[in-house]
Design a protein around this motif. Structure first.
Motif, PDB file in Angstrom:
ATOM      1  N   ASP A  53       0.836  -1.208   0.000  1.00 60.66           N
ATOM      2  CA  ASP A  53       0.000   0.000   0.000  1.00 60.66           C
ATOM      3  C   ASP A  53       0.872   1.259   0.000  1.00 60.66           C
ATOM      4  O   ASP A  53       0.834   2.049   0.948  1.00 60.66           O
ATOM      5  N   PRO A  54       1.690   1.475  -1.029  1.00 59.88           N
ATOM      6  CA  PRO A  54       2.621   2.598  -1.033  1.00 59.88           C
ATOM      7  C   PRO A  54       1.899   3.942  -1.097  1.00 59.88           C
ATOM      8  O   PRO A  54       0.803   4.057  -1.645  1.00 59.88           O
ATOM      9  N   ASP A  55       2.548   4.973  -0.539  1.00 61.81           N
ATOM     10  CA  ASP A  55       1.985   6.308  -0.656  1.00 61.81           C
ATOM     11  C   ASP A  55       2.394   6.919  -1.992  1.00 61.81           C
ATOM     12  O   ASP A  55       3.186   6.343  -2.755  1.00 61.81           O
ATOM     13  N   LEU A  56       1.858   8.100  -2.285  1.00 60.73           N
ATOM     14  CA  LEU A  56       2.088   8.705  -3.594  1.00 60.73           C
ATOM     15  C   LEU A  56       3.538   9.152  -3.771  1.00 60.73           C
ATOM     16  O   LEU A  56       4.047   9.172  -4.892  1.00 60.73           O
ATOM     17  N   ARG A  57       4.209   9.491  -2.684  1.00 57.79           N
ATOM     18  CA  ARG A  57       5.622   9.854  -2.788  1.00 57.79           C
ATOM     19  C   ARG A  57       6.451   8.654  -3.263  1.00 57.79           C
ATOM     20  O   ARG A  57       7.323   8.786  -4.123  1.00 57.79           O
ATOM     21  N   THR A  58       6.164   7.492  -2.699  1.00 55.88           N
ATOM     22  CA  THR A  58       6.870   6.275  -3.091  1.00 55.88           C
ATOM     23  C   THR A  58       6.611   5.956  -4.556  1.00 55.88           C
ATOM     24  O   THR A  58       7.523   5.603  -5.312  1.00 55.88           O
ATOM     25  N   ILE A  59       5.360   6.084  -4.978  1.00 54.35           N
ATOM     26  CA  ILE A  59       4.996   5.794  -6.366  1.00 54.35           C
ATOM     27  C   ILE A  59       5.671   6.786  -7.308  1.00 54.35           C
ATOM     28  O   ILE A  59       6.240   6.403  -8.335  1.00 54.35           O
ATOM     29  N   TRP A  60       5.614   8.070  -6.964  1.00 58.89           N
ATOM     30  CA  TRP A  60       6.227   9.117  -7.789  1.00 58.89           C
ATOM     31  C   TRP A  60       7.719   8.845  -7.966  1.00 58.89           C
ATOM     32  O   TRP A  60       8.249   8.843  -9.094  1.00 58.89           O
ATOM     33  N   ALA A  65      12.540   6.919 -10.978  1.00 55.44           N
ATOM     34  CA  ALA A  65      13.691   6.020 -11.062  1.00 55.44           C
ATOM     35  C   ALA A  65      13.582   5.096 -12.273  1.00 55.44           C
ATOM     36  O   ALA A  65      14.584   4.810 -12.946  1.00 55.44           O
ATOM     37  N   ASP A  66      12.360   4.641 -12.571  1.00 52.07           N
ATOM     38  CA  ASP A  66      12.160   3.756 -13.720  1.00 52.07           C
ATOM     39  C   ASP A  66      12.437   4.482 -15.032  1.00 52.07           C
ATOM     40  O   ASP A  66      12.815   3.853 -16.017  1.00 52.07           O
ATOM     41  N   ARG A  67      12.230   5.798 -15.056  1.00 51.82           N
ATOM     42  CA  ARG A  67      12.435   6.586 -16.272  1.00 51.82           C
ATOM     43  C   ARG A  67      13.774   7.344 -16.229  1.00 51.82           C
ATOM     44  O   ARG A  67      13.951   8.332 -16.939  1.00 51.82           O
ATOM     45  N   GLU A  68      14.706   6.887 -15.429  1.00 48.03           N
ATOM     46  CA  GLU A  68      15.998   7.558 -15.287  1.00 48.03           C
ATOM     47  C   GLU A  68      16.678   7.715 -16.657  1.00 48.03           C
ATOM     48  O   GLU A  68      16.708   6.798 -17.468  1.00 48.03           O
ATOM     49  N   GLY A  69      17.200   8.913 -16.897  1.00 45.89           N
ATOM     50  CA  GLY A  69      17.868   9.196 -18.166  1.00 45.89           C
ATOM     51  C   GLY A  69      16.963   9.826 -19.197  1.00 45.89           C
ATOM     52  O   GLY A  69      17.445  10.350 -20.203  1.00 45.89           O
ATOM     53  N   GLN A  74      13.669  14.121 -15.345  1.00 40.90           N
ATOM     54  CA  GLN A  74      14.174  15.429 -14.936  1.00 40.90           C
ATOM     55  C   GLN A  74      13.024  16.398 -14.650  1.00 40.90           C
ATOM     56  O   GLN A  74      13.026  17.114 -13.646  1.00 40.90           O
ATOM     57  N   ASN A  75      12.028  16.398 -15.537  1.00 39.46           N
ATOM     58  CA  ASN A  75      10.884  17.292 -15.350  1.00 39.46           C
ATOM     59  C   ASN A  75      10.138  16.982 -14.050  1.00 39.46           C
ATOM     60  O   ASN A  75       9.717  17.891 -13.326  1.00 39.46           O
ATOM     61  N   MET A  76       9.976  15.684 -13.761  1.00 40.38           N
ATOM     62  CA  MET A  76       9.233  15.310 -12.559  1.00 40.38           C
ATOM     63  C   MET A  76      10.042  15.548 -11.287  1.00 40.38           C
ATOM     64  O   MET A  76       9.466  15.716 -10.214  1.00 40.38           O
ATOM     65  N   THR A  77      11.347  15.578 -11.410  1.00 38.55           N
ATOM     66  CA  THR A  77      12.170  15.948 -10.263  1.00 38.55           C
ATOM     67  C   THR A  77      11.888  17.396  -9.881  1.00 38.55           C
ATOM     68  O   THR A  77      11.817  17.747  -8.697  1.00 38.55           O
ATOM     69  N   ARG A 145      -0.853  11.452 -12.594  1.00 32.61           N
ATOM     70  CA  ARG A 145      -1.686  10.404 -13.184  1.00 32.61           C
ATOM     71  C   ARG A 145      -0.830   9.372 -13.915  1.00 32.61           C
ATOM     72  O   ARG A 145      -1.060   8.159 -13.811  1.00 32.61           O
ATOM     73  N   THR A 146       0.173   9.831 -14.660  1.00 28.09           N
ATOM     74  CA  THR A 146       1.061   8.924 -15.386  1.00 28.09           C
ATOM     75  C   THR A 146       1.778   7.978 -14.434  1.00 28.09           C
ATOM     76  O   THR A 146       1.885   6.774 -14.696  1.00 28.09           O
ATOM     77  N   ALA A 147       2.275   8.527 -13.319  1.00 28.58           N
ATOM     78  CA  ALA A 147       2.967   7.692 -12.335  1.00 28.58           C
ATOM     79  C   ALA A 147       2.024   6.654 -11.728  1.00 28.58           C
ATOM     80  O   ALA A 147       2.396   5.493 -11.523  1.00 28.58           O
ATOM     81  N   LEU A 148       0.778   7.052 -11.462  1.00 27.98           N
ATOM     82  CA  LEU A 148      -0.194   6.124 -10.874  1.00 27.98           C
ATOM     83  C   LEU A 148      -0.586   5.024 -11.861  1.00 27.98           C
ATOM     84  O   LEU A 148      -0.735   3.860 -11.480  1.00 27.98           O
ATOM     85  N   LEU A 149      -0.776   5.388 -13.122  1.00 25.25           N
ATOM     86  CA  LEU A 149      -1.108   4.372 -14.126  1.00 25.25           C
ATOM     87  C   LEU A 149       0.043   3.392 -14.315  1.00 25.25           C
ATOM     88  O   LEU A 149      -0.176   2.194 -14.521  1.00 25.25           O
ATOM     89  N   TRP A 150       1.279   3.904 -14.248  1.00 28.68           N
ATOM     90  CA  TRP A 150       2.445   3.016 -14.326  1.00 28.68           C
ATOM     91  C   TRP A 150       2.452   2.068 -13.129  1.00 28.68           C
ATOM     92  O   TRP A 150       2.713   0.863 -13.283  1.00 28.68           O
ATOM     93  N   ALA A 151       2.174   2.608 -11.927  1.00 31.62           N
ATOM     94  CA  ALA A 151       2.161   1.776 -10.722  1.00 31.62           C
ATOM     95  C   ALA A 151       1.124   0.660 -10.837  1.00 31.62           C
ATOM     96  O   ALA A 151       1.367  -0.468 -10.406  1.00 31.62           O
ATOM     97  N   GLU A 152      -0.020   0.969 -11.441  1.00 30.83           N
ATOM     98  CA  GLU A 152      -1.039  -0.065 -11.666  1.00 30.83           C
ATOM     99  C   GLU A 152      -0.542  -1.111 -12.662  1.00 30.83           C
ATOM    100  O   GLU A 152      -0.735  -2.313 -12.467  1.00 30.83           O
TER     101      GLU A 152
END
Length: 356
Positions: A53-60, A65-69, A74-77, A145-152
């Motif tokens: 049951d991760p929180d949104l910070r963990t998911i973000w 990290a999955d999109r590193e490079g 960079q934009n989401m950082t 939303r993109t991060a949440l859909l990826w997490a799903e």
């Protein structure tokens, strides 16, 4: 702390769990070769150590990290500085329509610009601009939303919640005439902005592609500019390979002779991260209303359409995967637009004199 290890076991491979040097468990893997076992081991460990049951910070952060490079990381950082203080400690099931609207309302009252820019405003005695635009808020919520859909999709959560965002609004249709662009270019006081403007109008490149352009992607022998990596088979969005104009070649040759970094757009020996401040100053001196990097790209496309260039060619210059969007936006600027259809509607002449 428990530790997972990949081991040979019964002619195959297994994943073992140790703690304090003592093996707690061992599980046979289905893979029979080292490469397959390594991949299966990684999946097993990822499943076993996945937060419950991760929180949104963990998911973000996991998505970044999955999109590193990639540029999205960079934009989401950067945007995480606004999104995570509001949403970070919440769980996906806590996100509601009302909460999204509250975030949008808060951002509309927020100070604009980076912390460093805000300090400069305050030090100069000028008020810090307030009110983040709906387009910026939409970008931030869309990233969430993109991060949440990826997490799903990777099984980190069961279901991504709906994210309500401000409307997209009307696209800006204004473009620069050639005379306006000449005024803007003349008002550019720094070499890096002048080179940026010539590069932008001559390649119709996206702002990110121009600022990330390196000298190894400028081919003087063939007269080409590679806005994306030179040797990839699948072009990146909006990153075409385009020929140099004479004016651009001259400007690039001069800049190349005095380069201090591998970036084409540089200033004082450092890569340029943004031209917005310099562009805003040139815009004021040229007596123009707000000019953005995207407006210059848009202007380049309009000029090509006004010159009667085929829409497929304009699409290729813009880096569009096909010319459907190009047709919808730029076909009306072509001198031949709907001319044939208009001729079919001509009145007058011999037919108009026929008695009824």
């Amino acid at each position: 702390m428990p530790e997972y290890k990949l081991q040979r076991f019964r002619g195959g491979w297994a994943v073992a769990l140790y703690e304090g040097g003592k093996r707690l468990s061992r599980r046979q893997l289905g893979a029979r070769d080292a490469a397959g076992a390594s991949a299966e081991f990684a999946r097993v460990v990822a499943d076993a150590t996945r937060p419950v049951d991760p929180d949104l910070r963990t998911i973000w952060n996991a998505y970044v990290a999955d999109r590193e490079g990639r540029r999205i990381a960079q934009n989401m950082t950067w945007s995480g500085a606004a999104v995570l203080p509001f949403f970070g400690d919440l769980k996906p099931q806590d996100v509601t329509q009302k909460l999204c609207r509250a975030y949008a309302a808060l951002r509309r009252k927020a100070k604009r610009g980076s912390a460093a820019q805000q300090v400069r405003y305050e030090a100069s005695g000028r008020p810090v601009p307030v009110g983040v635009s709906d387009s910026t808020i939409r970008t931030e919520l869309n990233q969430l939303r993109t991060a949440l859909l990826w997490a799903e999709s990777v099984g980190l959560i069961v279901k991504a919640p709906a994210i309500e965002m401000p409307g997209a609004g009307q696209a800006q249709d204004r473009h620069l005439t050639r005379e306006e662009f000449d005024r803007l270019l003349a008002a550019a006081e720094t070499p890096h902005l002048r080179l940026y403007l010539l590069l932008a109008i001559s390649t119709a490149g996206r702002n990110a592609a121009l600022l990330e352009l390196t000298w190894d992607r400028v081919d003087f022998d063939r007269g080409l500019v590679f806005l994306g990596p030179r040797h990839i088979l699948r072009p990146q969005k909006g990153r075409a390979t385009v020929p140099m104009t004479s004016a651009l070649r001259a400007a690039l040759s001069n800049a190349h002779a005095y380069r201090r970094t591998d970036r084409v757009i540089e200033w004082a020996g450092e890569p340029v991260r943004s031209v917005r401040t310099a562009l805003a100053g040139a815009t004021r001196r040229a007596d123009l209303s707000k000019v953005t990097p995207h407006m210059i790209r848009h202007s380049a496309a309009v000029w090509m359409a006004e010159a009667g260039r085929p829409m497929g060619e304009v699409a290729a210059f813009l880096g569009h995967s096909d010319d459907i969007i190009t047709q919808r936006v730029y076909a009306r600027f072509s001198p031949s637009y709907l001319r044939g259809s208009a001729q079919a509607l001509e009145v007058g002449g011999p037919r108009a004199n026929l008695k009824r």
